[in-house]
Design a protein around this motif. Structure first.
Motif, PDB file in Angstrom:
ATOM      1  N   ARG A 117      -5.085  12.797  10.308  1.00  0.00           N
ATOM      2  CA  ARG A 117      -6.445  12.460  10.776  1.00  0.00           C
ATOM      3  C   ARG A 117      -7.145  13.720  11.268  1.00  0.00           C
ATOM      4  N   ARG A 138      -8.461  -2.915  20.670  1.00  0.00           N
ATOM      5  CA  ARG A 138      -9.680  -3.439  20.035  1.00  0.00           C
ATOM      6  C   ARG A 138     -10.124  -4.743  20.715  1.00  0.00           C
ATOM      7  N   LYS A 161       0.830  -1.208   0.000  1.00  0.00           N
ATOM      8  CA  LYS A 161       0.000   0.000   0.000  1.00  0.00           C
ATOM      9  C   LYS A 161       0.863   1.256   0.000  1.00  0.00           C
ATOM     10  N   GLY A 188      11.425  -2.924  21.133  1.00  0.00           N
ATOM     11  CA  GLY A 188      12.406  -3.078  20.061  1.00  0.00           C
ATOM     12  C   GLY A 188      12.323  -1.958  19.058  1.00  0.00           C
ATOM     13  N   MET A 189      13.023  -2.144  17.971  1.00  0.00           N
ATOM     14  CA  MET A 189      13.148  -1.137  16.922  1.00  0.00           C
ATOM     15  C   MET A 189      13.642  -1.813  15.658  1.00  0.00           C
ATOM     16  N   HIS A 219      -1.519   4.890   6.165  1.00  0.00           N
ATOM     17  CA  HIS A 219      -1.414   5.113   7.620  1.00  0.00           C
ATOM     18  C   HIS A 219      -0.698   6.427   7.954  1.00  0.00           C
ATOM     19  N   ARG A 238      -1.544   9.326   6.611  1.00  0.00           N
ATOM     20  CA  ARG A 238      -2.406  10.471   6.296  1.00  0.00           C
ATOM     21  C   ARG A 238      -2.791  11.227   7.568  1.00  0.00           C
ATOM     22  N   VAL A 297       0.169  -5.164  18.078  1.00  0.00           N
ATOM     23  CA  VAL A 297       0.511  -3.804  18.489  1.00  0.00           C
ATOM     24  C   VAL A 297      -0.590  -3.348  19.456  1.00  0.00           C
ATOM     25  N   MET A 333      -4.237  -3.158  18.445  1.00  0.00           N
ATOM     26  CA  MET A 333      -4.946  -4.447  18.365  1.00  0.00           C
ATOM     27  C   MET A 333      -5.420  -4.872  19.765  1.00  0.00           C
ATOM     28  N   HIS A 362       8.223  -6.430  13.181  1.00  0.00           N
ATOM     29  CA  HIS A 362       7.316  -7.101  14.116  1.00  0.00           C
ATOM     30  C   HIS A 362       6.656  -8.314  13.446  1.00  0.00           C
ATOM     31  N   LYS A 400       4.047   7.605  16.479  1.00  0.00           N
ATOM     32  CA  LYS A 400       3.767   6.165  16.436  1.00  0.00           C
ATOM     33  C   LYS A 400       2.257   6.011  16.370  1.00  0.00           C
ATOM     34  N   GLY A 411      -0.868   3.477  15.426  1.00  0.00           N
ATOM     35  CA  GLY A 411      -1.224   2.081  15.147  1.00  0.00           C
ATOM     36  C   GLY A 411       0.010   1.177  15.142  1.00  0.00           C
ATOM     37  N   GLY A 412       1.105   1.626  15.763  1.00  0.00           N
ATOM     38  CA  GLY A 412       2.341   0.828  15.785  1.00  0.00           C
ATOM     39  C   GLY A 412       3.273   1.144  14.628  1.00  0.00           C
ATOM     40  N   VAL A 456      -2.237  10.383   0.750  1.00  0.00           N
ATOM     41  CA  VAL A 456      -2.377   8.959   0.388  1.00  0.00           C
ATOM     42  C   VAL A 456      -1.890   8.699  -1.050  1.00  0.00           C
TER      43      VAL A 456
HETATM   44  C1  MLC Z   1      -7.826   5.047   4.548  1.00  0.00           C
HETATM   45  N1  MLC Z   1      -7.543   4.145   3.631  1.00  0.00           N
HETATM   46  C2  MLC Z   1      -7.417   4.787   2.474  1.00  0.00           C
HETATM   47  C3  MLC Z   1      -7.615   6.166   2.738  1.00  0.00           C
HETATM   48  N2  MLC Z   1      -7.872   6.276   4.020  1.00  0.00           N
HETATM   49  N3  MLC Z   1      -7.156   4.355   1.261  1.00  0.00           N
HETATM   50  C4  MLC Z   1      -7.112   5.245   0.251  1.00  0.00           C
HETATM   51  N4  MLC Z   1      -7.301   6.570   0.430  1.00  0.00           N
HETATM   52  C5  MLC Z   1      -7.577   7.076   1.641  1.00  0.00           C
HETATM   53  N5  MLC Z   1      -7.761   8.379   1.809  1.00  0.00           N
HETATM   54  C6  MLC Z   1      -7.504   2.662   3.853  1.00  0.00           C
HETATM   55  C7  MLC Z   1      -6.238   2.064   4.335  1.00  0.00           C
HETATM   56  O1  MLC Z   1      -5.341   1.765   3.320  1.00  0.00           O
HETATM   57  C8  MLC Z   1      -6.746   0.770   4.963  1.00  0.00           C
HETATM   58  O2  MLC Z   1      -7.025  -0.166   3.954  1.00  0.00           O
HETATM   59  C9  MLC Z   1      -8.035   1.212   5.587  1.00  0.00           C
HETATM   60  O3  MLC Z   1      -8.416   2.374   4.863  1.00  0.00           O
HETATM   61  C10 MLC Z   1      -7.948   1.532   7.061  1.00  0.00           C
HETATM   62  O4  MLC Z   1      -6.742   2.176   7.332  1.00  0.00           O
HETATM   63  P1  MLC Z   1      -6.345   2.721   8.789  1.00  0.00           P
HETATM   64  O5  MLC Z   1      -7.505   3.418   9.374  1.00  0.00           O
HETATM   65  O6  MLC Z   1      -5.101   3.497   8.643  1.00  0.00           O
HETATM   66  O7  MLC Z   1      -5.918   1.486   9.655  1.00  0.00           O
HETATM   67  P2  MLC Z   1      -6.669   0.245  10.273  1.00  0.00           P
HETATM   68  O8  MLC Z   1      -7.190  -0.639   9.218  1.00  0.00           O
HETATM   69  O9  MLC Z   1      -7.618   0.743  11.293  1.00  0.00           O
HETATM   70  O10 MLC Z   1      -5.433  -0.505  10.923  1.00  0.00           O
HETATM   71  C11 MLC Z   1      -5.108  -0.511  12.272  1.00  0.00           C
HETATM   72  C12 MLC Z   1      -4.021  -1.566  12.459  1.00  0.00           C
HETATM   73  C13 MLC Z   1      -2.823  -1.154  11.581  1.00  0.00           C
HETATM   74  C14 MLC Z   1      -3.634  -1.620  13.907  1.00  0.00           C
HETATM   75  C15 MLC Z   1      -4.556  -2.931  11.994  1.00  0.00           C
HETATM   76  O11 MLC Z   1      -2.426   0.147  11.956  1.00  0.00           O
HETATM   77  C16 MLC Z   1      -1.643  -2.082  11.685  1.00  0.00           C
HETATM   78  O12 MLC Z   1      -1.615  -3.153  11.063  1.00  0.00           O
HETATM   79  N6  MLC Z   1      -0.583  -1.703  12.476  1.00  0.00           N
HETATM   80  C17 MLC Z   1       0.612  -2.532  12.655  1.00  0.00           C
HETATM   81  C18 MLC Z   1       1.847  -1.712  12.428  1.00  0.00           C
HETATM   82  C19 MLC Z   1       3.136  -2.527  12.656  1.00  0.00           C
HETATM   83  O13 MLC Z   1       3.209  -3.705  12.313  1.00  0.00           O
HETATM   84  N7  MLC Z   1       4.141  -1.904  13.226  1.00  0.00           N
HETATM   85  C20 MLC Z   1       5.414  -2.576  13.521  1.00  0.00           C
HETATM   86  C21 MLC Z   1       6.576  -1.744  13.082  1.00  0.00           C
HETATM   87  S1  MLC Z   1       8.093  -2.574  13.602  1.00  0.00           S
HETATM   88  P3  MLC Z   1      -7.217  -1.727   4.208  1.00  0.00           P
HETATM   89  O14 MLC Z   1      -7.338  -2.319   2.862  1.00  0.00           O
HETATM   90  O15 MLC Z   1      -6.006  -2.164   4.948  1.00  0.00           O
HETATM   91  O16 MLC Z   1      -8.462  -1.840   5.039  1.00  0.00           O
HETATM   92  C22 MLC Z   1       8.435  -1.881  15.120  1.00  0.00           C
HETATM   93  C23 MLC Z   1       9.502  -2.515  15.935  1.00  0.00           C
HETATM   94  C24 MLC Z   1       8.858  -3.225  17.064  1.00  0.00           C
HETATM   95  O17 MLC Z   1       7.772  -1.028  15.552  1.00  0.00           O
HETATM   96  O18 MLC Z   1       9.228  -2.998  18.229  1.00  0.00           O
HETATM   97  O19 MLC Z   1       7.970  -4.001  16.782  1.00  0.00           O
END
Ligand code: MLC
Ligand code: AMP
Length: 483
Positions: free
Chosen positions: A461, A238, A80, A287-288, A457, A459, A232, A235, A191, A390, A392-393, A451
């Motif tokens: 809010r 939720r 994405k 971590g990082m 993510h 964008r 994260v 989650m 992660h 940070k 949603g992680g 976007v």
């Molecule tokens: C929103 N969307 C758009 C949009 N607005 N698409 C096009 N145009 C726009 N204007 C879409 C998004 O792509 C997404 O699509 C959906 O709408 C919802 O997006 P969201 O609101 O941003 O997120 P959400 O689905 O609510 O996700 C929450 C979440 C996610 C917790 C599931 O943030 C997530 O997976 N976080 C994990 C991050 C992570 O893994 N971090 C680790 C980093 S490593 P679609 O298709 O997806 O629904 C690190 C090291 C360590 O930190 O210690 O681990």
């Protein structure tokens, strides 16, 4: 060093990967994974570096394992990604090939790159195992992470760092081949990919990926063989909301062996709600991308709620004051610095940034602020920079979004900060001086503009309009005055 995946040398007859893809479940056992990964490794033998279109599917796991066995560094790409970050990641890392699931339509930025469709059906005759032993110092992954300014940096993560962090976590969590790790994390960050995929495979256990996170998916997977949950804080937030009405979810969480949170601070109220509903304490680890894992609450230790636990075996952790002097006293706040075999090897093409990240004695400056208690447990209290968010992680650099906002015709000046958000932890707030105060751009307009260039993510809010940004005499925006 032996391979990252000793279980593939004598593959047990049990599931290695279980992925929910749309509505279908796909299971790949260890002998099949071995065959698929050897086939991929054979195909990639002559490549210098490959990108992986990191969909949350078994293709990503098979493609990455195959490339690692072949000793070919992998650049995981967020499917994405916006056009601007995609162009940067590809231009910076120069992969020779992109691994994809079959039938994926790739965006124009990848048009010039040869694609290799990762097979999930093994060849009729077992392919040969890769001949070469992989140098542990070779990069396994190049993971892109946001900095405070400019485009994301490619973090070079070696085979040695992956092995060290996974083995340290195995010790802290008593993580074994009997564990089935459940999660719905993206597979282009450490992660989901290192802990959530390479971790179970290194142990000879099972990956159970939900395709996408949902509380119902967690409930069903933990009621059907899952033993450990990774997530994260968003989650877990939720889940804390859902357990109040979903009795089966509370029971599934109560029956898990271990519930682990990381990537961002877990709010105490969510922890307490889950504890009240399930009797389980969430284990936090810290971590990082650059360091992989540094500390964790131990599965065999005291609960230590509100802390990220103690240093992992083999990792040196210290707190320093503003002048870089180690702090001795308990409960004073300092920056976390770390040293150990879990650390990255540098930023790709960025010797300047690499040099800046370490002090003269090889300690990595994390930028995270913490205190240490008398048991050696760390409590993270914040971070040095107001330019990192940070949400949603996901780590998001303010500078990257500011540059995109400034390119919008209705924006004269822009600054980006973090604001509190009950679900995401932090949300992106855009502070904008409109070119025409009479008709400022709408939030939707700015959000769509971002976007188009960056992942969704990142964008904003929320948008707040100002007549001018607060600045010091040198013209630097005073973000602390904004927040
Ligand atoms: C929103 N969307 C758009 C949009 N607005 N698409 C096009 N145009 C726009 N204007 C879409 C998004 O792509 C997404 O699509 C959906 O709408 C919802 O997006 P969201 O609101 O941003 O997120 P959400 O689905 O609510 O996700 C929450 C979440 C996610 C917790 C599931 O943030 C997530 O997976 N976080 C994990 C991050 C992570 O893994 N971090 C680790 C980093 S490593 P679609 O298709 O997806 O629904 C690190 C090291 C360590 O930190 O210690 O681990
Ligand atoms: P990333 O660069 O995406 O790998 O994010 C790493 C950052 O996530 C760290 O520097 C911390 O700020 C944050 N982080 C990771 N785990 C935790 C945790 N358990 N508690 C608080 N912050 C965390």
């Amino acid at each position: 060093m032996s391979s990252l995946f000793p279980a593939l040398d004598a593959p047990p007859a049990k599931p290695a990967l279980r992925f929910t893809d749309q509505t279908t479940d796909r299971t790949i056992d260890f002998p099949t994974l071995r065959s698929l990964a050897h086939a991929v490794a054979g195909e990639l033998r002559d490549q210098s570096r490959v990108a992986v279109w990191a969909t949350p599917t078994a293709h990503t796991a098979v493609g990455v394992v195959g490339a690692l066995l072949a000793g070919v560094p992998v650049v995981p790409i967020n499917p994405k990604s916006g056009a601007r970050e995609l162009a940067h990641v590809l231009g910076d890392s120069e992969p020779s090939l992109v691994l994809t699931p079959p039938g994926v339509e790739l965006p124009p930025a990848l048009a010039g790159l040869a694609a290799f469709e990762v097979p999930l059906t093994p060849p009729d005759t077992a392919p040969a195992a890769p001949a070469a032993v992989v140098d542990p110092e070779l990069p396994a992954l190049i993971v892109y992470t946001s900095g405070t300014t400019g485009p994301p940096k490619g973090v070079l993560v070696s085979h040695r760092a992956v092995a060290a962090t996974l083995d340290a976590l195995a010790d802290a969590w008593q993580w074994t081949a009997d564990d089935e790790v459940v999660h719905g994390l993206p597979l282009f960050h450490v992660h989901g990919l290192v802990l959530g995929v390479l971790g179970p495979l290194r142990r000879g256990g099972t990956v159970r990926h939900l395709g996408r996170f949902s509380t119902a998916g967690v409930r069903d997977a933990l009621s059907d063989g899952g033993t450990v949950l990774f997530g994260v804080p968003t989650m877990y937030h939720r889940l804390a909301e859902a357990v109040e009405t979903d009795r089966a979810l509370a029971e599934a969480l109560a029956g898990a062996r271990l519930l682990v949170s990381g990537s961002a601070p877990l709010p105490l109220p969510d922890h307490e709600r889950l504890w009240a509903a399930t009797g389980r304490r969430i284990v936090e680890r810290y971590g990082m991308s650059e360091t992989l894992m540094n500390t964790s609450v131990r599965a065999d230790g005291p609960p230590a709620t509100g802390t990220v636990g103690v240093a992992l075996p083999g990792v040196e952790v210290r707190l320093v004051d503003e002048d870089g002097r180690p702090l001795a006293a308990h409960d004073s706040v300092g920056e976390i610095q770390v040293r150990g075999p879990n650390l990255f090897s540098g930023y790709l093409n960025r010797p300047d940034a690499t040099a800046e990240a370490f002090d003269a004695d090889g300690w990595f400056r994390t930028g995270d602020m913490a205190t240490r208690d008398s048991t050696g447990g760390y409590r993270i209290v914040g971070r040095k920079s107001t330019d990192l968010i940070k949400s949603g992680g996901y780590k998001i650099g303010a500078g990257e979004i500011e540059n995109v906002l400034l390119a919008h015709p209705a924006v004269a000046e822009a600054a980006v900060t973090a604001g509190p958000d009950p679900d995401l932890g932090e949300r992106v707030i855009a502070w904008v001086v409109p070119r025409d105060p009479e008709s400022p751009p709408s939030l939707d307009e700015l959000s769509d503009h971002v976007v188009g260039q960056l992942a969704a993510h990142k964008r904003p809010r929320e948008v707040r309009f100002l007549a001018a940004l607060p600045r010091n005499e040198l013209g630097k925006v005073l973000k602390r005055e904004l927040v």
